[in-house]
Design a protein around this motif. Sequence first.
Motif, PDB file in Angstrom:
ATOM      1  N   LEU A  38      38.790  -5.652  53.833  1.00 46.26           N
ATOM      2  CA  LEU A  38      40.013  -5.612  53.020  1.00 46.26           C
ATOM      3  C   LEU A  38      41.024  -6.656  53.498  1.00 46.26           C
ATOM      4  N   ALA A  39      41.127  -6.799  54.816  1.00 55.08           N
ATOM      5  CA  ALA A  39      42.064  -7.788  55.361  1.00 55.08           C
ATOM      6  C   ALA A  39      41.641  -9.199  54.967  1.00 55.08           C
ATOM      7  N   ASP A  40      40.353  -9.491  55.033  1.00 58.80           N
ATOM      8  CA  ASP A  40      39.858 -10.818  54.661  1.00 58.80           C
ATOM      9  C   ASP A  40      40.006 -11.072  53.162  1.00 58.80           C
ATOM     10  N   ALA A  41      39.910 -10.004  52.338  1.00 60.23           N
ATOM     11  CA  ALA A  41      40.013 -10.169  50.884  1.00 60.23           C
ATOM     12  C   ALA A  41      41.434 -10.516  50.453  1.00 60.23           C
ATOM     13  N   GLY A  42      42.413 -10.066  51.217  1.00 63.16           N
ATOM     14  CA  GLY A  42      43.805 -10.352  50.874  1.00 63.16           C
ATOM     15  C   GLY A  42      44.153  -9.786  49.507  1.00 63.16           C
TER      16      GLY A  42
END
Length: 941
Positions: A483-487
């Motif tokens: 989720l953090a990488d997807a932004g």
Amino acid sequence: MTVRRDFQESVRCRPDLVIGREELFVSARDRLDSGGSVLLHGPAGIGKSTVLRALAEEYGATARRVLRCSATESESHLPFLALADLLGQALDEVAPRLPAAQLTALESALTGRGESSLQRDGLALRLAVLSALRALADRGPVLIVADDLQWLDPASAELLGFAARRLGDTPVQMLCAVRTEDEAYDRHLRACPPDTLSVRLGPLSRTELTTLLNHRGYDGLPRSTVREVHRTSGGNPLFALELGRVLAENPAPPRPGEPLPVPTSLRALVLSRLDLLSVEARRTLLLASAGARPTLALLHAAGRENAEAECAQAAELGLLATETDDPAVRFAHPLISAALYAEAPAQERRAVHAALSTAAFDPIERARHLALATTGTDPDVAGRLAGAAALARDRGAPSVAASLGLLAARHTPAGGEPGPDERRLRAAEDAITAGEADLARDIAREVLSRAVRPAERVRAWMVVIESAGQALGDVDAVFPQALADAGDDPRLLALVRYQLAWRALVVEGDFTEARQEAAHAAELAARAGDRRTELMARAFQASTETLMGHPDAAATTQRALEEPQDPYVACHHNGVGYARYRWLLMSDQLTEARATITALLREVRRRGMVESEVHYLRMCAETELRAGHCGRALDLSRESLRLARDAGIGESASAMLASLAEASGGDTERALELAREAVGHAEEDGDQMYLSRALAALGYAQFVAGDARAAVESLGRVRELELGLGITDPARGRWHGDLAEALVLVGEPGQAQQVIDGARAHAVRLGRESVLAVLDRAEALVRAARGDHEAAVARLTSAQNRLGKLGNGLEEARAAFALARLRARNAESPARRRAAYDEAVRLFRRCRALPWLRQVDEALRAPQPEPAPPARDPLDALDGLASMERQVAALVMEGATNREIASRLFVSVKTVEATLTRVYRKLGIRSRVDIVRLAAARRAR
């Protein structure tokens, strides 16, 4: 071919560790149990000595004396050596029983003193061995255990054979093993008694070989590597273990497209005849070893002008197989090819691949050889490999595509576009499709160790999650990172949200949250223009709503079917095609469901989608089971389970379905074993959804096996689980009728009726006709238990007719069986009683429902039961309670707690609880509330 002794296993070998040899082990043990002898035969390293030791350990305890010998090639020229091993320690014991001439001849042979030989002391020595064995057998059974019979010195073999043919009923048995390659084993039977059973040991399957490698501690090998071990070893356990050992010792796995490293020990074992080849013939064989499907035409195209003569020379030496009808050049054993390639210097290998890169007829093969002939990065080579990977993907060979994709990444320059990691991720996705989850996970982890671009990182996280299969709880830490990488990128967020929907379903067992996450993922994907992810999310939402009995299920399914469709999603086991099949099956449209799932299976096989194939084989089996084709369902479920075990995908679900098929048409003990395995897998994975299915399979198997109380316990757990999960559609697991019937058998008709009423309300709302018919069958048994025989017969007759019209063959037969049991109670004669079961027998035979036919046989053998007294009305039953029971019931009606009742009646709380349990059973109720209701109904009369 000589097997070194240091390859062999330890002397102790428990029978339960004879992996992959269970059936032949039982067959051999049965022959020994019946007084016969056994000869094990097969090629070097196939496991004869292991089975021999296991049999000797298990059966040897029943013999008074065990005589052993184990010959070797280096000692085979020494006369009477094996005889000395067998009888040397027993000579003093038998000496008093032998005539002088026989004893002299035997002593001379065993001790080496004198000039004993078969020519000089022939008859005396032969009779001495026979007399010695008879003398030992007079004191108790004798077992002769002889390994490597092919190296027995000729003199010992002749003497042993002479005695064996003349022992007759003397309690002397032989357990022998002999190595045979292509030659017949019959000549070795001359050293064994006439009743000897010959047992050939063949190669292990990939599943059995995987179990063997895991048992020996080589459980960290990727499945793709294990597949290569199986291919290279030809299923030979010794060869596989040696390959496993060298792989475990080597931290760097083989590069894509390269054969396995072959240890020096095996090279010497299989290449001992290579020195007899000419230099040119050896070069031709090296070329053949590098080709995927070498033929004489390919060898000619690669510049080997005298290929025919050179291959003929190799065939004479046993290096190549001699099959005149086959144009392919085949090695006598795959290990010869691997060892020959491993022995060649790197420069020679590259030269061979360079020749094949232009000679090969298939573009995929040409690209592979070009890559293996090239060192360093080369964008042209990388491009050709990527194109070959795409071609392999289109041909339905995703495993080949993954291998070519990794080769393409290896030859892609760091600044190339697409870059090396892009190609690695595509290879990982191909590996997932091919069922090679461990390879995919390793590739993704490698990419994550250096990737910085969000799109690559999220894509890699998706591979890690997909590779976890049903064990999504094991990758819980991945979701926050993804989720953090997807932004705030909707395309990337849609991918993560779709996987979160699966997590909510599998790990949390929360259908509501799963549905909401799927809907959110579909909206994000639609906004980003990612049609594939949108369709996958819609299909998931539709399936979830169907299981929930949600009113929007039909509309969501229709929305998921809207154009444009994605061919991959259309046939994927989590796609819209499967959602439609599941809806058809639950709606009793069996013909359409069968056509849909058969078409889906055909398409995923064409595409090489292994996980989907496992899934659809299972669904085909479920469809046939519903139709009452138990034999066909059994075959399909076993095929699904074999493939699932080979690929390591969907084992829990395949074991669950195989259990249902075994309980319906095969072996109930096997059904119980598989169901418990499925329950164990689901509990270990934390998979709440499949846990309920596995417990339902266990409960059904227990019910068919005749253990109604265990069935009530298992199916009661299913009821609790599905209530907690929010599953309301009784067509999902179809366990409600089984639970109700089991409750009737344990004397709880009131509880059975509650189960029926609860399931019926949902079945009526959703239009589940076959479920309603099954519930009517169960309710008929409740009525019969309460003495309403006439109503029970009418309801069973109606249920049987409806189930027949719906095409539910097995359920129809079960209704006929229940009806037969009711009618048999009132049969006036044994002949009429047997006739009552004729219809049930006919229907069960049509279904090939063997366990149910066994139940009919048991019912016919059972004594005629006494007519059951009519059930009393629960209101009248209040008067039939014992004194203490009436007092406790009366205080419950006043609203007293158990502790208050105990205080007022001067008894313990446990006594109150036990008394209430008896009251519930007698009145056919479940709780204190029901007592109050009965009292209110009585006052209203």
